[in-house]
Motif scaffolding. Structure first.
Motif, PDB file in Angstrom:
ATOM      1  N   GLU A 175     -52.719   3.742  21.473  1.00 25.57           N
ATOM      2  CA  GLU A 175     -53.201   5.062  21.072  1.00 25.57           C
ATOM      3  C   GLU A 175     -52.847   5.414  19.627  1.00 25.57           C
ATOM      4  OE1 GLU A 175     -51.298   4.517  23.881  1.00 25.57           O
ATOM      5  OE2 GLU A 175     -53.025   4.501  25.233  1.00 25.57           O
ATOM      6  N   THR A 176     -51.825   4.781  19.058  1.00 28.04           N
ATOM      7  CA  THR A 176     -51.362   5.189  17.723  1.00 28.04           C
ATOM      8  C   THR A 176     -51.555   4.158  16.621  1.00 28.04           C
ATOM      9  OG1 THR A 176     -49.098   4.371  18.097  1.00 28.04           O
ATOM     10  CG2 THR A 176     -49.589   6.665  18.752  1.00 28.04           C
ATOM     11  N   ILE A 177     -51.856   2.926  16.961  1.00 24.01           N
ATOM     12  CA  ILE A 177     -51.836   1.884  15.923  1.00 24.01           C
ATOM     13  C   ILE A 177     -52.846   2.115  14.808  1.00 24.01           C
ATOM     14  CG2 ILE A 177     -53.315   0.233  17.141  1.00 24.01           C
ATOM     15  CD1 ILE A 177     -51.202  -1.876  15.844  1.00 24.01           C
ATOM     16  N   ASN A 178     -54.045   2.579  15.116  1.00 29.72           N
ATOM     17  CA  ASN A 178     -55.022   2.824  14.060  1.00 29.72           C
ATOM     18  C   ASN A 178     -54.575   3.963  13.147  1.00 29.72           C
ATOM     19  OD1 ASN A 178     -57.011   0.792  14.410  1.00 29.72           O
ATOM     20  ND2 ASN A 178     -57.755   1.853  16.218  1.00 29.72           N
ATOM     21  N   ASP A 179     -53.948   4.998  13.714  1.00 35.99           N
ATOM     22  CA  ASP A 179     -53.424   6.097  12.893  1.00 35.99           C
ATOM     23  C   ASP A 179     -52.316   5.606  11.969  1.00 35.99           C
ATOM     24  OD1 ASP A 179     -55.169   7.876  14.118  1.00 35.99           O
ATOM     25  OD2 ASP A 179     -53.688   8.509  15.610  1.00 35.99           O
ATOM     26  N   VAL A 180     -51.438   4.757  12.479  1.00 36.82           N
ATOM     27  CA  VAL A 180     -50.358   4.204  11.656  1.00 36.82           C
ATOM     28  C   VAL A 180     -50.947   3.352  10.535  1.00 36.82           C
ATOM     29  CG1 VAL A 180     -48.396   2.626  11.639  1.00 36.82           C
ATOM     30  CG2 VAL A 180     -48.618   4.320  13.476  1.00 36.82           C
ATOM     31  N   PHE A 181     -51.928   2.533  10.846  1.00 33.58           N
ATOM     32  CA  PHE A 181     -52.553   1.702   9.811  1.00 33.58           C
ATOM     33  C   PHE A 181     -53.226   2.570   8.746  1.00 33.58           C
ATOM     34  CE2 PHE A 181     -53.059  -2.943  11.227  1.00 33.58           C
ATOM     35  CZ  PHE A 181     -51.798  -2.947  11.783  1.00 33.58           C
ATOM     36  N   ASP A 182     -53.870   3.678   9.171  1.00 31.42           N
ATOM     37  CA  ASP A 182     -54.460   4.609   8.200  1.00 31.42           C
ATOM     38  C   ASP A 182     -53.369   5.211   7.312  1.00 31.42           C
ATOM     39  OD1 ASP A 182     -57.016   4.202   9.168  1.00 31.42           O
ATOM     40  OD2 ASP A 182     -57.024   6.034  10.396  1.00 31.42           O
ATOM     41  N   GLU A 183     -52.263   5.616   7.937  1.00 33.15           N
ATOM     42  CA  GLU A 183     -51.146   6.251   7.225  1.00 33.15           C
ATOM     43  C   GLU A 183     -50.574   5.355   6.126  1.00 33.15           C
ATOM     44  OE1 GLU A 183     -46.502   7.167   8.240  1.00 33.15           O
ATOM     45  OE2 GLU A 183     -47.951   7.462   9.851  1.00 33.15           O
ATOM     46  N   VAL A 184     -50.464   4.066   6.408  1.00 36.70           N
ATOM     47  CA  VAL A 184     -49.860   3.159   5.429  1.00 36.70           C
ATOM     48  C   VAL A 184     -50.893   2.469   4.528  1.00 36.70           C
ATOM     49  CG1 VAL A 184     -47.801   2.810   6.845  1.00 36.70           C
ATOM     50  CG2 VAL A 184     -49.704   1.183   7.030  1.00 36.70           C
ATOM     51  N   GLY A 185     -52.175   2.797   4.718  1.00 33.20           N
ATOM     52  CA  GLY A 185     -53.208   2.324   3.802  1.00 33.20           C
ATOM     53  C   GLY A 185     -53.713   0.909   4.017  1.00 33.20           C
ATOM     54  N   PRO A 196     -56.336  -1.750   4.444  1.00 34.88           N
ATOM     55  CA  PRO A 196     -57.772  -1.749   4.143  1.00 34.88           C
ATOM     56  C   PRO A 196     -58.593  -2.214   5.349  1.00 34.88           C
ATOM     57  CG  PRO A 196     -56.728  -3.634   3.116  1.00 34.88           C
ATOM     58  CD  PRO A 196     -55.632  -2.807   3.722  1.00 34.88           C
ATOM     59  N   PRO A 197     -59.872  -1.858   5.413  1.00 33.51           N
ATOM     60  CA  PRO A 197     -60.722  -2.238   6.548  1.00 33.51           C
ATOM     61  C   PRO A 197     -60.891  -3.751   6.725  1.00 33.51           C
ATOM     62  CG  PRO A 197     -61.849  -0.633   5.151  1.00 33.51           C
ATOM     63  CD  PRO A 197     -60.572  -1.011   4.463  1.00 33.51           C
ATOM     64  N   GLU A 198     -60.753  -4.509   5.626  1.00 34.59           N
ATOM     65  CA  GLU A 198     -60.882  -5.964   5.690  1.00 34.59           C
ATOM     66  C   GLU A 198     -59.649  -6.633   5.073  1.00 34.59           C
ATOM     67  OE1 GLU A 198     -64.650  -7.170   4.080  1.00 34.59           O
ATOM     68  OE2 GLU A 198     -65.770  -5.936   5.492  1.00 34.59           O
ATOM     69  N   PRO A 199     -58.512  -6.565   5.771  1.00 30.50           N
ATOM     70  CA  PRO A 199     -57.297  -7.194   5.225  1.00 30.50           C
ATOM     71  C   PRO A 199     -57.420  -8.718   5.249  1.00 30.50           C
ATOM     72  CG  PRO A 199     -56.893  -6.416   7.443  1.00 30.50           C
ATOM     73  CD  PRO A 199     -58.273  -5.963   7.071  1.00 30.50           C
ATOM     74  N   ASP A 200     -56.613  -9.369   4.454  1.00 28.98           N
ATOM     75  CA  ASP A 200     -56.624 -10.832   4.439  1.00 28.98           C
ATOM     76  C   ASP A 200     -56.027 -11.413   5.710  1.00 28.98           C
ATOM     77  OD1 ASP A 200     -57.848 -11.101   1.954  1.00 28.98           O
ATOM     78  OD2 ASP A 200     -55.945 -10.932   0.899  1.00 28.98           O
ATOM     79  N   ILE A 231     -53.455  -5.040  21.517  1.00 30.26           N
ATOM     80  CA  ILE A 231     -53.327  -4.441  20.184  1.00 30.26           C
ATOM     81  C   ILE A 231     -54.456  -4.936  19.285  1.00 30.26           C
ATOM     82  CG2 ILE A 231     -51.928  -4.478  18.071  1.00 30.26           C
ATOM     83  CD1 ILE A 231     -50.881  -2.469  20.113  1.00 30.26           C
ATOM     84  N   TRP A 232     -54.717  -6.246  19.312  1.00 24.45           N
ATOM     85  CA  TRP A 232     -55.807  -6.777  18.498  1.00 24.45           C
ATOM     86  C   TRP A 232     -57.147  -6.196  18.935  1.00 24.45           C
ATOM     87  CZ3 TRP A 232     -57.532 -12.590  18.286  1.00 24.45           C
ATOM     88  CH2 TRP A 232     -58.467 -12.750  17.271  1.00 24.45           C
ATOM     89  N   HIS A 233     -57.346  -6.031  20.218  1.00 22.70           N
ATOM     90  CA  HIS A 233     -58.587  -5.450  20.747  1.00 22.70           C
ATOM     91  C   HIS A 233     -58.850  -4.078  20.124  1.00 22.70           C
ATOM     92  CE1 HIS A 233     -61.277  -3.464  23.566  1.00 22.70           C
ATOM     93  NE2 HIS A 233     -61.570  -4.642  24.084  1.00 22.70           N
ATOM     94  N   VAL A 234     -57.817  -3.241  20.060  1.00 24.60           N
ATOM     95  CA  VAL A 234     -57.968  -1.906  19.473  1.00 24.60           C
ATOM     96  C   VAL A 234     -58.177  -2.008  17.958  1.00 24.60           C
ATOM     97  CG1 VAL A 234     -56.738   0.259  18.992  1.00 24.60           C
ATOM     98  CG2 VAL A 234     -56.736  -0.698  21.289  1.00 24.60           C
ATOM     99  N   LEU A 235     -57.421  -2.859  17.294  1.00 21.35           N
ATOM    100  CA  LEU A 235     -57.576  -3.014  15.850  1.00 21.35           C
ATOM    101  C   LEU A 235     -58.965  -3.520  15.480  1.00 21.35           C
ATOM    102  CD1 LEU A 235     -54.117  -4.553  14.899  1.00 21.35           C
ATOM    103  CD2 LEU A 235     -54.958  -2.261  14.340  1.00 21.35           C
ATOM    104  N   ALA A 236     -59.536  -4.361  16.314  1.00 25.06           N
ATOM    105  CA  ALA A 236     -60.854  -4.950  16.033  1.00 25.06           C
ATOM    106  C   ALA A 236     -61.962  -3.903  15.994  1.00 25.06           C
ATOM    107  CB  ALA A 236     -61.179  -6.030  17.057  1.00 25.06           C
TER     108      ALA A 236
END
Length: 99
Positions: free
Chosen positions: A9-19, A21-25, A38-43
């Motif tokens: 429920e929070t991982i995308n918000d945390v990733f937004d908070e720390v910046g 990018p939509p296409e990380p390496d 976790i990967w399923h939600v991040l995808a």
């Protein structure tokens, strides 16, 4: 580097908070059992060029994964037809997710 406790429920918000990018390496995911979920939600929001993720080598060719555990405590599930404990996700399940 950042250190945060995350859930589905929070991982995308945390990733937004720390910046992030939509296409990380690279995404390196190793959280002992909930890696697939976790990967399923991040995808849903991110498309990394490369993903390094822990998988259950005991069932490499099977399309198997463990249930998500909100507490973070993942217990292996006995699978009689496999004669083994199911912990995490198989490589095949992760490859299917990548597609």
């Amino acid at each position: 580097l950042y250190r945060r406790r995350v859930s589905l429920e929070t991982i995308n918000d945390v990733f937004d908070e720390v910046g992030v990018p939509p296409e990380p390496d690279l995404f390196a995911i190793d959280i002992d059992g909930n890696d697939f979920w976790i990967w399923h939600v991040l995808a849903e929001r991110y498309r990394p060029r490369l993903v390094q993720v822990e998988y259950g080598k005991a069932y490499l060719r099977e399309d198997i994964l463990n249930r998500y555990s909100p507490s973070g405590f993942v217990y292996a599930t006995y699978q009689p037809c496999m004669g083994d404990l199911i912990f995490g996700a198989s490589a095949k399940a992760l490859i299917n997710l990548a597609r």
